[in-house]
Design an enzyme around this catalytic site. Structure first.
Site, mmCIF file in Angstrom:
data_model
loop_
_atom_site.group_PDB
_atom_site.id
_atom_site.type_symbol
_atom_site.label_atom_id
_atom_site.label_comp_id
_atom_site.label_asym_id
_atom_site.label_seq_id
_atom_site.Cartn_x
_atom_site.Cartn_y
_atom_site.Cartn_z
ATOM 1 N N CYS A 188 2.765 -8.273 3.066
ATOM 2 C CA CYS A 188 2.026 -8.873 1.434
ATOM 3 C C CYS A 188 2.418 -9.725 1.516
ATOM 4 O O CYS A 188 1.740 -10.431 0.240
ATOM 5 C CB CYS A 188 1.904 -7.386 0.349
ATOM 6 S SG CYS A 188 1.453 -6.460 1.211
ATOM 7 N N HIS A 190 0.757 -9.768 -6.439
ATOM 8 C CA HIS A 190 0.126 -8.787 -5.610
ATOM 9 C C HIS A 190 -1.108 -8.214 -5.803
ATOM 10 O O HIS A 190 -0.125 -7.526 -6.931
ATOM 11 C CB HIS A 190 1.790 -9.343 -4.706
ATOM 12 C CG HIS A 190 0.556 -8.078 -3.520
ATOM 13 N ND1 HIS A 190 0.043 -8.258 -2.534
ATOM 14 C CD2 HIS A 190 1.178 -6.670 -2.679
ATOM 15 C CE1 HIS A 190 -0.183 -7.279 -1.460
ATOM 16 N NE2 HIS A 190 0.320 -6.961 -1.998
ATOM 17 N N ASN A 227 -5.977 -3.286 -1.804
ATOM 18 C CA ASN A 227 -4.651 -3.896 -1.283
ATOM 19 C C ASN A 227 -5.095 -4.487 -0.303
ATOM 20 O O ASN A 227 -5.190 -3.897 1.049
ATOM 21 C CB ASN A 227 -3.403 -3.450 -1.218
ATOM 22 C CG ASN A 227 -1.928 -3.835 -1.123
ATOM 23 O OD1 ASN A 227 -2.329 -5.181 -0.250
ATOM 24 N ND2 ASN A 227 -0.769 -3.460 -0.829
#
Ligand code: ACO
Length: 335
Positions: free
Chosen positions: A120, A254, A284
């Site tokens: 990520c 994020h 996500n």
């Protein structure tokens, strides 16, 4: 020799065609005997829907669409690009790299192309690397992409993870300049927070798959770690740029979980009104999350020339980082 810096010249993003709402996902999972609900997902994560790639859609295709849109936005032709970095955890094949496949599809041949894997945090790592390479004076224009099809590595029988992720890609064109765009960057990792916290341990050997080719996660540990690491990382880039928290005009965190994002913003001291939120619509998207959110903000004219933008991400490894950018483009008109 005058100092060389890098600036963001354009942004782009791409999503699969079809959005799946929480209710639709709950209905699909119910067919597998997995129970979840829109209420559980929304209140725990802020996610309302996500885009899931149809079987034929590849990471490279998503990266290509995001790149074409970023190049168009920057007014830069593919032939001018002399560096391509693709952050991805879900490449289409072991090799060639997604970056080389993207280079072929774009029809450019100059310079280098490579993939970078920091899950990520991948886009933040890629952007920091591209900035550093441009500062050497060797590269003039870089394409930095975050692209992931996480739906291929989530276990659709594990409700604690499968509801969290979506697919997509985001890209920026970075160009050399004698004025800073990227003000400071900070990368960190702690390998002791290993696959027991967050991992996908599958690998191939001798034509067989070993380990577990699905995402496994200790959600609460990830939650705690994400909050503390992001707050520290923000401090590091602000100090390096000799700026204070009040200098931040836009915050692009994020997009994993709205509760994490709000807690981090509060810890850093950033007002929620400065935060870009796309997790509700995208879920996500791993390495794609920050550049997708950045492009969304640009499309909605959320930043103007001179604004200071903080981007940050954290993921498996665990690895995390932040990039502080001065926005050097004229304000985009809102879509
Ligand atoms: N639907 C319904 N119930 C569920 C679901 C679901 N999708 N998933 C788990 N549950 C249940 C559990 O089984 C558990 O039930 P039990 O109490 O009967 O055992 C209950 O909900 C609570 O489970 P917890 O895991 O304690 O739930 P928590 O409040 O911690 O929320 C969550 C889980 C949302 C994953 C949270 O820990 C989190 O957001 N962590 C961060 C993880 C993250 O963002 N990861 C993304 C990848 S890493 C990154 O990008 C940073």
């Amino acid at each position: 020799m005058p100092q060389i810096y890098s600036q963001i010249l354009g942004t782009g993003s791409a999503l699969p065609e079809r959005a799946t709402t929480n209710n639709q996902l709950a209905d699909e999972l119910a067919l597998r005997g997995i129970e979840t609900s829109d209420e559980w997902i929304r209140t725990r994560t802020g996610i309302e829907k996500r885009y899931l790639a149809e079987r034929a859609l590849t990471t490279t295709q998503l990266a290509l669409r995001a790149s074409q849109s970023a190049l168009w936005d920057a007014g830069v032709s593919p032939e001018e690009i002399d560096l391509i970095i693709v952050a991805t955890t879900t490449p289409d094949m072991v090799f060639p790299s997604t970056a080389c496949q993207l280079q072929k599809q774009l029809g450019c041949k100059k310079g280098g192309a490579f993939d970078l894997q920091a899950v990520c945090a991948g886009f933040i790592y890629a952007l920091t690397n591209a900035d550093a390479l441009i500062r050497t004076g060797v590269y003039k224009k870089a394409l930095v992409v975050g692209a992931d099809v996480m739906s291929r590595i989530v276990d659709w029988d594990d409700r604690s993870t499968c509801v969290l992720f979506g697919d997509g890609a985001g890209a920026v064109v970075l160009g050399a300049s004698d004025e800073p765009g990227i003000l400071s960057a900070s990368l960190s990792a702690d390998g002791t927070l290993d696959e027991n916290v967050l991992g996908c341990t599958g690998y191939i050997s001798g034509g067989e798959v070993f380990g577990e080719p699905f995402v496994r996660m200790d959600g609460q540990q990830v939650f705690r770690m994400a909050v503390s690491s992001m707050a520290e990382s923000a401090q590091a880039v602000l100090e390096a740029a000799h700026l204070g928290v009040n200098d931040i005009n836009l915050y692009v965190p994020h997009q994993a979980n709205l509760r994490i994002m709000q807690k981090v913003a509060q810890k850093i001291g950033i007002d929620d009104s400065k935060m870009v939120v796309t997790v509700n619509r995208h879920g996500n998207t791993s390495a794609a999350s920050v550049p997708l959110a950045l492009d969304n903000a640009a499309r909605h004219a959320r930043m103007k020339k001179g604004d200071v933008v903080l981007m940050q991400a954290v993921g498996a490894g665990m690895a995390w980082g932040s990039v502080l950018v001065k926005w050097t483009r004229e304000q985009d008109s809102a879509e």
